[in-house]
Motif scaffolding. Structure first.
Motif, mmCIF file in Angstrom:
data_model
loop_
_atom_site.group_PDB
_atom_site.id
_atom_site.type_symbol
_atom_site.label_atom_id
_atom_site.label_comp_id
_atom_site.label_asym_id
_atom_site.label_seq_id
_atom_site.Cartn_x
_atom_site.Cartn_y
_atom_site.Cartn_z
ATOM 1 N N TYR A 119 -9.835 -35.525 -135.458
ATOM 2 C CA TYR A 119 -8.807 -36.387 -134.868
ATOM 3 C C TYR A 119 -8.238 -35.757 -133.603
ATOM 4 C CZ TYR A 119 -8.938 -38.180 -139.676
ATOM 5 O OH TYR A 119 -9.343 -38.669 -140.890
ATOM 6 N N TYR A 120 -8.024 -34.467 -133.660
ATOM 7 C CA TYR A 120 -7.461 -33.760 -132.501
ATOM 8 C C TYR A 120 -8.445 -33.780 -131.338
ATOM 9 C CZ TYR A 120 -5.107 -30.064 -129.861
ATOM 10 O OH TYR A 120 -4.465 -29.334 -128.885
ATOM 11 N N GLU A 121 -9.739 -33.561 -131.611
ATOM 12 C CA GLU A 121 -10.754 -33.586 -130.557
ATOM 13 C C GLU A 121 -10.772 -34.941 -129.855
ATOM 14 O OE1 GLU A 121 -14.456 -32.673 -132.332
ATOM 15 O OE2 GLU A 121 -13.962 -30.584 -132.755
ATOM 16 N N CYS A 122 -10.755 -36.004 -130.666
ATOM 17 C CA CYS A 122 -10.798 -37.339 -130.080
ATOM 18 C C CYS A 122 -9.538 -37.625 -129.263
ATOM 19 C CB CYS A 122 -10.965 -38.368 -131.189
ATOM 20 S SG CYS A 122 -11.125 -40.074 -130.619
ATOM 21 N N ALA A 123 -8.385 -37.256 -129.803
ATOM 22 C CA ALA A 123 -7.122 -37.559 -129.116
ATOM 23 C C ALA A 123 -6.990 -36.780 -127.809
ATOM 24 C CB ALA A 123 -5.944 -37.266 -130.035
ATOM 25 N N MET A 124 -7.322 -35.507 -127.830
ATOM 26 C CA MET A 124 -7.088 -34.672 -126.655
ATOM 27 C C MET A 124 -8.129 -34.871 -125.564
ATOM 28 S SD MET A 124 -4.286 -33.556 -127.528
ATOM 29 C CE MET A 124 -3.947 -32.606 -126.047
ATOM 30 N N THR A 125 -9.280 -35.455 -125.896
ATOM 31 C CA THR A 125 -10.231 -35.793 -124.835
ATOM 32 C C THR A 125 -9.824 -37.061 -124.096
ATOM 33 O OG1 THR A 125 -11.586 -36.931 -126.500
ATOM 34 C CG2 THR A 125 -12.211 -34.674 -125.912
ATOM 35 N N GLY A 126 -8.835 -37.762 -124.584
ATOM 36 C CA GLY A 126 -8.340 -38.962 -123.913
ATOM 37 C C GLY A 126 -6.997 -38.771 -123.248
ATOM 38 N N THR A 127 -6.483 -37.553 -123.253
ATOM 39 C CA THR A 127 -5.185 -37.304 -122.636
ATOM 40 C C THR A 127 -5.313 -37.110 -121.128
ATOM 41 O OG1 THR A 127 -3.234 -35.885 -122.692
ATOM 42 C CG2 THR A 127 -5.354 -34.808 -122.992
ATOM 43 N N ASN A 128 -4.243 -37.402 -120.406
ATOM 44 C CA ASN A 128 -4.216 -37.239 -118.950
ATOM 45 C C ASN A 128 -3.291 -36.106 -118.516
ATOM 46 O OD1 ASN A 128 -6.006 -39.387 -118.380
ATOM 47 N ND2 ASN A 128 -4.343 -40.876 -118.617
ATOM 48 N N ASN A 133 -5.951 -30.289 -119.410
ATOM 49 C CA ASN A 133 -7.317 -30.535 -118.944
ATOM 50 C C ASN A 133 -7.869 -29.337 -118.178
ATOM 51 O OD1 ASN A 133 -7.294 -33.057 -120.092
ATOM 52 N ND2 ASN A 133 -6.813 -34.138 -118.195
ATOM 53 N N LYS A 134 -7.023 -28.647 -117.432
ATOM 54 C CA LYS A 134 -7.462 -27.417 -116.773
ATOM 55 C C LYS A 134 -7.852 -26.363 -117.797
ATOM 56 C CE LYS A 134 -4.856 -27.812 -112.441
ATOM 57 N NZ LYS A 134 -3.763 -27.200 -111.598
ATOM 58 N N HIS A 135 -7.103 -26.315 -118.896
ATOM 59 C CA HIS A 135 -7.428 -25.372 -119.978
ATOM 60 C C HIS A 135 -8.799 -25.671 -120.575
ATOM 61 C CE1 HIS A 135 -7.203 -23.142 -123.730
ATOM 62 N NE2 HIS A 135 -7.242 -24.267 -124.418
ATOM 63 N N LEU A 136 -9.170 -26.958 -120.633
ATOM 64 C CA LEU A 136 -10.457 -27.329 -121.209
ATOM 65 C C LEU A 136 -11.602 -27.206 -120.208
ATOM 66 C CD1 LEU A 136 -9.490 -30.540 -123.247
ATOM 67 C CD2 LEU A 136 -9.819 -28.235 -124.116
ATOM 68 N N CYS A 137 -11.340 -27.570 -118.965
ATOM 69 C CA CYS A 137 -12.421 -27.632 -117.977
ATOM 70 C C CYS A 137 -12.822 -26.267 -117.438
ATOM 71 C CB CYS A 137 -12.014 -28.540 -116.819
ATOM 72 S SG CYS A 137 -11.768 -30.270 -117.319
ATOM 73 N N GLY A 138 -11.902 -25.340 -117.410
ATOM 74 C CA GLY A 138 -12.239 -24.006 -116.927
ATOM 75 C C GLY A 138 -12.535 -24.006 -115.437
ATOM 76 N N ASP A 139 -13.752 -23.563 -115.052
ATOM 77 C CA ASP A 139 -14.115 -23.451 -113.632
ATOM 78 C C ASP A 139 -14.679 -24.743 -113.057
ATOM 79 O OD1 ASP A 139 -13.389 -20.789 -113.792
ATOM 80 O OD2 ASP A 139 -15.426 -20.104 -114.295
ATOM 81 N N LYS A 140 -14.902 -25.742 -113.886
ATOM 82 C CA LYS A 140 -15.469 -26.992 -113.395
ATOM 83 C C LYS A 140 -14.450 -27.782 -112.587
ATOM 84 C CE LYS A 140 -18.169 -29.454 -115.818
ATOM 85 N NZ LYS A 140 -18.749 -30.350 -116.848
ATOM 86 N N SER A 141 -14.959 -28.725 -111.801
ATOM 87 C CA SER A 141 -14.087 -29.590 -111.010
ATOM 88 C C SER A 141 -13.231 -30.439 -111.948
ATOM 89 C CB SER A 141 -14.936 -30.482 -110.098
ATOM 90 O OG SER A 141 -14.131 -31.447 -109.467
ATOM 91 N N LEU A 142 -11.937 -30.492 -111.669
ATOM 92 C CA LEU A 142 -11.027 -31.170 -112.574
ATOM 93 C C LEU A 142 -11.291 -32.670 -112.610
ATOM 94 C CD1 LEU A 142 -8.619 -30.883 -114.480
ATOM 95 C CD2 LEU A 142 -7.108 -31.175 -112.512
ATOM 96 N N CYS A 145 -14.497 -33.330 -114.485
ATOM 97 C CA CYS A 145 -14.331 -32.967 -115.887
ATOM 98 C C CYS A 145 -13.518 -34.019 -116.631
ATOM 99 C CB CYS A 145 -13.674 -31.601 -115.994
ATOM 100 S SG CYS A 145 -13.461 -31.024 -117.692
ATOM 101 N N GLN A 146 -12.487 -34.555 -115.985
ATOM 102 C CA GLN A 146 -11.663 -35.567 -116.631
ATOM 103 C C GLN A 146 -12.455 -36.842 -116.910
ATOM 104 O OE1 GLN A 146 -8.272 -35.971 -114.006
ATOM 105 N NE2 GLN A 146 -7.045 -34.510 -115.177
ATOM 106 N N LEU A 147 -13.416 -37.172 -116.041
ATOM 107 C CA LEU A 147 -14.250 -38.341 -116.276
ATOM 108 C C LEU A 147 -15.186 -38.138 -117.474
ATOM 109 C CD1 LEU A 147 -15.203 -39.279 -112.591
ATOM 110 C CD2 LEU A 147 -13.549 -40.417 -114.070
ATOM 111 N N GLU A 148 -15.597 -36.895 -117.699
ATOM 112 C CA GLU A 148 -16.529 -36.609 -118.785
ATOM 113 C C GLU A 148 -15.839 -36.362 -120.118
ATOM 114 O OE1 GLU A 148 -18.808 -33.286 -117.537
ATOM 115 O OE2 GLU A 148 -19.867 -34.377 -115.931
#
Length: 314
Positions: A119-128, A133-142, A145-148
């Motif tokens: 549930y947490y994975e699904c919810a937090m992948t849809g947050t803005n 999101n920077k914490h999740l994306c790391g070195d990738k373009s923000l 990464c947000q689109l993916e």
């Protein structure tokens, strides 16, 4: 609903800490996450995950209030009382205790859901939230990464995707263990506070709990038996066209007295409202008998009643 009622009855017969209810909630969460839950992998991720995380917990909280007898002892007839708000205020500690017991199941649901992580994975992948999101994306373009992120739970395994999912699951499990630790600590503190302020000893408190359980079981048995006898008498009188037999039933006043909330007092040593009602009714009857007998000669007073009069005079 029959299997659910049976499961609830089994859970209520477990220890006072609600271990049976916790196990039942954990099993229900596993079934939901495996059979029912399916992340949509679009803009609804946050709402969908949050609904599965919180709405069942809210339903379990309301169910805890519904299944508690103390809730209905407080609310039944309160609107007919002239001092209803005063009665509700005095019942505050009881409602607090009911709330603490009712919170066991929803907190268990949230804790188990966080440990599972779906549930947490699904919810937090849809947050803005940009910081998260920077914490999740790391070195990738923000932006990329947000689109993916929203489609991440449905995509196949890949090294960067797996890293994000592992991070989400780790965050979820950390929150779950923190919630479990806080629940256990708060329960321990409340139990210690209640035991430290107890007016009676440990063994007497244990006896009191045993008495209340036995009285509740016998109350259900006696009520069922008496109701059956009264129903049989009324139906027999109706169908046979004969006067009803004499069956003694408690008055409305008696039912109201034993249905009220009870607080233990070391001065009275009563263990329930029924215990208090029976003892006080017996005392009143003895006082009336003693008052009638004392108007006669001393030879007409039984030895036992004389002894009771002597005690009361002393």
């Amino acid at each position: 609903m029959k299997w659910f009622k049976t499961a609830v009855d089994i859970a209520h017969k477990q220890t006072s800490m609600g271990l049976g209810l916790v196990a039942l909630t954990a099993g229900g969460e596993q079934i939901f996450s495996t059979v029912v839950f399916s992340c949509p992998c679009n803009q609804l991720n946050f709402l969908y995950g949050l609904v599965f995380l919180l709405v069942p917990a809210l339903a379990l909280l309301l169910l805890g209030f519904i299944l508690s007898e103390r809730t209905w002892k407080v609310l039944t007839g309160m609107c007919q009382e002239p001092r209803r708000w005063r009665r509700l205020f005095t019942a505050g500690p009881v409602l607090c205790r009911v709330s603490c017991i009712a919170l066991v199941a929803p907190c268990s649901w949230i804790a188990m859901a966080l440990l599972n992580g779906k549930y947490y994975e699904c919810a937090m992948t849809g947050t803005n939230v940009t910081a998260y999101n920077k914490h999740l994306c790391g070195d990738k373009s923000l932006d990329q990464c947000q689109l993916e992120l929203s489609s991440l739970p449905c995509l196949g395994p890949k090294e960067d995707r797996q890293r994000v999912l592992i991070t989400l699951r780790a965050d979820s499990q950390i929150l779950g263990w923190l919630l479990i630790a806080s629940i256990m600590l708060s329960n321990l503190l409340m139990i210690c506070m209640a035991r430290c302020t107890s007016p009676i000893s440990y063994l007497q408190l244990k006896f009191w709990n045993t008495y209340v359980q036995e009285e509740s079981n016998l109350m259900n048995s006696y009520s069922s038996k008496h109701a059956k006898e009264l129903a049989e008498r009324n139906l027999k009188s109706f169908f046979n066209h004969q006067p009803p037999e004499n069956i003694s039933t408690p008055s409305n006043r008696a039912w109201k007295k034993i249905s009220s909330l009870y607080k233990f007092s070391t001065k009275d040593h009563y263990y329930s409202t029924i215990h208090r009602y029976v003892e006080e009714s017996c005392d009143n009857d003895m006082m009336r008998i003693a008052s009638v007998k004392s108007s006669g000669t001393a030879d007409n007073i039984p030895a036992v009643l004389g002894f009771v009069d002597d005690v009361r005079m002393a």
